[in-house]
Design a protein around this motif. Structure first.
Motif, short mmCIF file in Angstrom:
data_model
loop_
_atom_site.label_atom_id
_atom_site.label_comp_id
_atom_site.label_asym_id
_atom_site.label_seq_id
_atom_site.Cartn_x
_atom_site.Cartn_y
_atom_site.Cartn_z
N ALA A 51 67.51 50.39 47.15
CA ALA A 51 66.79 49.17 46.77
C ALA A 51 65.44 49.18 47.47
N ASP A 52 64.46 48.56 46.83
CA ASP A 52 63.15 48.49 47.46
C ASP A 52 63.05 47.22 48.32
N PHE A 53 61.97 47.14 49.07
CA PHE A 53 61.79 46.05 50.03
C PHE A 53 61.84 44.69 49.35
N ASN A 54 61.12 44.54 48.24
CA ASN A 54 61.08 43.24 47.57
C ASN A 54 62.43 42.83 47.00
N THR A 55 63.19 43.79 46.51
CA THR A 55 64.53 43.49 46.01
C THR A 55 65.42 42.99 47.14
N LEU A 56 65.40 43.70 48.27
CA LEU A 56 66.20 43.26 49.43
C LEU A 56 65.75 41.88 49.90
N LYS A 57 64.45 41.69 49.97
CA LYS A 57 63.90 40.40 50.42
C LYS A 57 64.40 39.27 49.52
N GLY A 58 64.33 39.47 48.21
CA GLY A 58 64.77 38.44 47.27
C GLY A 58 66.27 38.20 47.33
N MET A 59 67.05 39.25 47.40
CA MET A 59 68.50 39.11 47.41
C MET A 59 69.01 38.45 48.69
#
Length: 97
Positions: free
Chosen positions: A29-37
């Motif tokens: 997963a990329d940073f923004n995906t992790l941040k959002g989840m």
């Protein structure tokens, strides 16, 4: 021997537990995906990612998608084993078979 002996302190944080859960389930997963989840701030997420990297539990892949930089993460074999051991310890602690 205590019943919590096999729990890994690296996963005591809900953010780190979340990072490992997402990466284990999705492969990467990329940073923004992790941040959002995970609902984490940039700084909070970055510090937890760094801690997991230092332990050798996750690895970073930096690349460009088009002209935009993209940082993604995946679980290492060491991280997968540590996370699996932690989950097994939790299930044992809870009496789940």
């Amino acid at each position: 021997m205590t019943i919590i002996k096999n729990l890994d302190k690296a996963f005591e944080s809900r953010v780190r537990l979340g990072i490992m859960s997402v990466l284990t389930a999705s492969g990467q997963a990329d940073f923004n995906t992790l941040k959002g989840m995970l609902g984490a701030s940039d700084g909070n997420l970055a510090s937890h990612i760094r801690a997991l990297e230092e332990l050798g539990y996750i690895e970073t892949v930096k690349q460009f998608i088009g002209r935009k930089p993209n940082t993604s993460y995946s679980v290492t074999e060491k991280g997968r084993k540590a996370f699996s051991n932690h989950i097994n310890a939790l299930t044992s602690l809870l009496g789940i078979k």
